[in-house]
Design a protein around this motif. Sequence first.
Motif, PDB file in Angstrom:
ATOM      1  N   LEU A  49      -2.319   6.931  15.001  1.00  0.00           N
ATOM      2  CA  LEU A  49      -2.826   5.680  14.445  1.00  0.00           C
ATOM      3  C   LEU A  49      -2.995   5.787  12.935  1.00  0.00           C
ATOM      4  CD1 LEU A  49      -5.496   4.875  17.169  1.00  0.00           C
ATOM      5  CD2 LEU A  49      -3.541   3.419  16.614  1.00  0.00           C
ATOM      6  N   ALA A  50      -3.589   6.888  12.478  1.00  0.00           N
ATOM      7  CA  ALA A  50      -3.794   7.086  11.046  1.00  0.00           C
ATOM      8  C   ALA A  50      -2.467   7.300  10.319  1.00  0.00           C
ATOM      9  CB  ALA A  50      -4.721   8.284  10.813  1.00  0.00           C
ATOM     10  N   PHE A  51      -1.516   7.961  10.978  1.00  0.00           N
ATOM     11  CA  PHE A  51      -0.185   8.166  10.398  1.00  0.00           C
ATOM     12  C   PHE A  51       0.458   6.815  10.093  1.00  0.00           C
ATOM     13  CE2 PHE A  51       4.380   8.623  10.534  1.00  0.00           C
ATOM     14  CZ  PHE A  51       4.637   9.846   9.936  1.00  0.00           C
ATOM     15  N   ALA A  52       0.401   5.903  11.065  1.00  0.00           N
ATOM     16  CA  ALA A  52       0.972   4.571  10.869  1.00  0.00           C
ATOM     17  C   ALA A  52       0.271   3.839   9.734  1.00  0.00           C
ATOM     18  CB  ALA A  52       0.876   3.769  12.166  1.00  0.00           C
ATOM     19  N   ALA A  53      -1.050   4.012   9.645  1.00  0.00           N
ATOM     20  CA  ALA A  53      -1.809   3.367   8.563  1.00  0.00           C
ATOM     21  C   ALA A  53      -1.377   3.913   7.200  1.00  0.00           C
ATOM     22  CB  ALA A  53      -3.305   3.588   8.767  1.00  0.00           C
ATOM     23  N   GLY A  54      -1.243   5.225   7.087  1.00  0.00           N
ATOM     24  CA  GLY A  54      -0.822   5.819   5.824  1.00  0.00           C
ATOM     25  C   GLY A  54       0.557   5.361   5.405  1.00  0.00           C
ATOM     26  N   ALA A  55       1.467   5.259   6.386  1.00  0.00           N
ATOM     27  CA  ALA A  55       2.824   4.807   6.088  1.00  0.00           C
ATOM     28  C   ALA A  55       2.818   3.353   5.617  1.00  0.00           C
ATOM     29  CB  ALA A  55       3.703   4.957   7.328  1.00  0.00           C
ATOM     30  N   MET A  56       1.984   2.524   6.240  1.00  0.00           N
ATOM     31  CA  MET A  56       1.926   1.116   5.853  1.00  0.00           C
ATOM     32  C   MET A  56       1.304   0.938   4.471  1.00  0.00           C
ATOM     33  SD  MET A  56       0.963  -0.708   9.499  1.00  0.00           S
ATOM     34  CE  MET A  56       0.588  -2.273   8.737  1.00  0.00           C
ATOM     35  N   ILE A  57       0.276   1.702   4.164  1.00  0.00           N
ATOM     36  CA  ILE A  57      -0.338   1.597   2.841  1.00  0.00           C
ATOM     37  C   ILE A  57       0.640   2.081   1.764  1.00  0.00           C
ATOM     38  CG2 ILE A  57      -2.175   2.483   1.357  1.00  0.00           C
ATOM     39  CD1 ILE A  57      -3.075   0.340   3.311  1.00  0.00           C
ATOM     40  N   PHE A  58       1.446   3.073   2.084  1.00  0.00           N
ATOM     41  CA  PHE A  58       2.474   3.516   1.138  1.00  0.00           C
ATOM     42  C   PHE A  58       3.417   2.357   0.817  1.00  0.00           C
ATOM     43  CE2 PHE A  58       6.736   4.942   0.154  1.00  0.00           C
ATOM     44  CZ  PHE A  58       6.517   5.875  -0.847  1.00  0.00           C
ATOM     45  N   VAL A  59       3.839   1.610   1.834  1.00  0.00           N
ATOM     46  CA  VAL A  59       4.738   0.476   1.635  1.00  0.00           C
ATOM     47  C   VAL A  59       4.079  -0.573   0.736  1.00  0.00           C
ATOM     48  CG1 VAL A  59       5.875  -1.462   2.786  1.00  0.00           C
ATOM     49  CG2 VAL A  59       5.982   0.818   3.782  1.00  0.00           C
ATOM     50  N   VAL A  60       2.801  -0.826   0.969  1.00  0.00           N
ATOM     51  CA  VAL A  60       2.080  -1.810   0.165  1.00  0.00           C
ATOM     52  C   VAL A  60       2.058  -1.399  -1.306  1.00  0.00           C
ATOM     53  CG1 VAL A  60      -0.186  -2.825  -0.298  1.00  0.00           C
ATOM     54  CG2 VAL A  60       0.636  -2.637   2.049  1.00  0.00           C
ATOM     55  N   ALA A  61       1.688  -0.147  -1.552  1.00  0.00           N
ATOM     56  CA  ALA A  61       1.526   0.326  -2.924  1.00  0.00           C
ATOM     57  C   ALA A  61       2.859   0.540  -3.636  1.00  0.00           C
ATOM     58  CB  ALA A  61       0.721   1.632  -2.926  1.00  0.00           C
ATOM     59  N   GLU A  62       3.863   0.985  -2.875  1.00  0.00           N
ATOM     60  CA  GLU A  62       5.142   1.340  -3.492  1.00  0.00           C
ATOM     61  C   GLU A  62       6.093   0.153  -3.610  1.00  0.00           C
ATOM     62  OE1 GLU A  62       9.162   2.939  -4.026  1.00  0.00           O
ATOM     63  OE2 GLU A  62       8.444   1.758  -2.328  1.00  0.00           O
ATOM     64  N   GLU A  63       5.948  -0.833  -2.728  1.00  0.00           N
ATOM     65  CA  GLU A  63       6.921  -1.912  -2.703  1.00  0.00           C
ATOM     66  C   GLU A  63       6.300  -3.301  -2.843  1.00  0.00           C
ATOM     67  OE1 GLU A  63      10.136  -4.490  -2.206  1.00  0.00           O
ATOM     68  OE2 GLU A  63       9.887  -2.496  -3.023  1.00  0.00           O
ATOM     69  N   LEU A  64       5.418  -3.686  -1.928  1.00  0.00           N
ATOM     70  CA  LEU A  64       4.989  -5.082  -1.888  1.00  0.00           C
ATOM     71  C   LEU A  64       4.244  -5.522  -3.156  1.00  0.00           C
ATOM     72  CD1 LEU A  64       3.871  -5.526   1.832  1.00  0.00           C
ATOM     73  CD2 LEU A  64       5.961  -6.326   0.728  1.00  0.00           C
ATOM     74  N   ILE A  65       3.251  -4.747  -3.576  1.00  0.00           N
ATOM     75  CA  ILE A  65       2.496  -5.149  -4.767  1.00  0.00           C
ATOM     76  C   ILE A  65       3.368  -5.122  -6.024  1.00  0.00           C
ATOM     77  CG2 ILE A  65       0.583  -4.512  -6.287  1.00  0.00           C
ATOM     78  CD1 ILE A  65      -1.022  -3.770  -3.818  1.00  0.00           C
ATOM     79  N   PRO A  66       4.123  -4.046  -6.295  1.00  0.00           N
ATOM     80  CA  PRO A  66       4.990  -4.078  -7.480  1.00  0.00           C
ATOM     81  C   PRO A  66       6.009  -5.214  -7.449  1.00  0.00           C
ATOM     82  CG  PRO A  66       4.751  -1.839  -6.686  1.00  0.00           C
ATOM     83  CD  PRO A  66       4.147  -2.728  -5.639  1.00  0.00           C
ATOM     84  N   GLU A  67       6.606  -5.486  -6.282  1.00  0.00           N
ATOM     85  CA  GLU A  67       7.597  -6.555  -6.184  1.00  0.00           C
ATOM     86  C   GLU A  67       6.957  -7.909  -6.438  1.00  0.00           C
ATOM     87  OE1 GLU A  67      10.999  -8.814  -5.579  1.00  0.00           O
ATOM     88  OE2 GLU A  67      10.734  -6.692  -6.056  1.00  0.00           O
TER      89      GLU A  67
END
Length: 269
Positions: A222-240
């Motif tokens: 569960l935490a692994f999935a959360a970490g992966a999703m937060i990475f996507v947010v910080a690395e892609e969604l917010i900058p884009e």
Amino acid sequence: MPSIADMHPVMQAFIATSFAALSTSLGAAPVFFFNTVNRTLLDGLLGAAAGVMIAASFFSLIVPSVEISTELGYIPWFPVTVGFLLGGGCLLLIDKILPHLHPGLARTEAEGVHTSWRRSTLLVLAITLHNAPEGLAVGVAFGAAAAGIPGAGLAGAVTLTLGIALQNFPEGTAVAMPLRREGLSRRKSFLLGSASGAVEPIAGVLGASLVMFALPILPYALAFAAGAMIFVVAEELIPESQRRGDTDIPTIGLLLGFVLMMVLAIAFD
């Protein structure tokens, strides 16, 4: 016809992630009617998608991970810490290796190992890379619900699925529209935009199957999935969402997206 509550958890995960993937296709569908999309609107939607993912990571993944860790007799903070960092680290490693190109960037700004792959392929791979953690999160959530451990329920898994589906819509648009502007046909732009979500059912089935047969790793997963999703947010969604330099609309979108997912998570808990 059996309800989703009566189905096998792997089938539940497959149906849920297929629904989320369909949302990506719906997001790509406007390419049949328009050649471009209002950038301010898209920035707001991408910000909202980021807010949904942050809230989903906390309420639907991290909180259950802590509760299940306690139920299993683990040190409550240990599995969530290890799993979260492994999830983010795994996505970081894949991001450095897999060739991909974020929408709006020049071909020379492609990330990952150097390749001669076409720009359209690299664009699709970028969103596909970021859809995998979402499918994994939904699959793990349904697998956790099947375990019958307090802190993980079917309602939470369904809520997470709805949140992922909501944030997939702008991602489909963000892929299909740039492809159309580059000269691809409407049909091909739509198909490639939709294809970026095809990985979600695969990741969902794998996630559900894994935690069902290896219960001790459930809080880590569960935490692994959360970490992966937060990475996507910080690395892609917010900058884009802030690429044009306007931070107000994306930030408002993020706040609204977070609140929407928070309300859903609490209301259906």
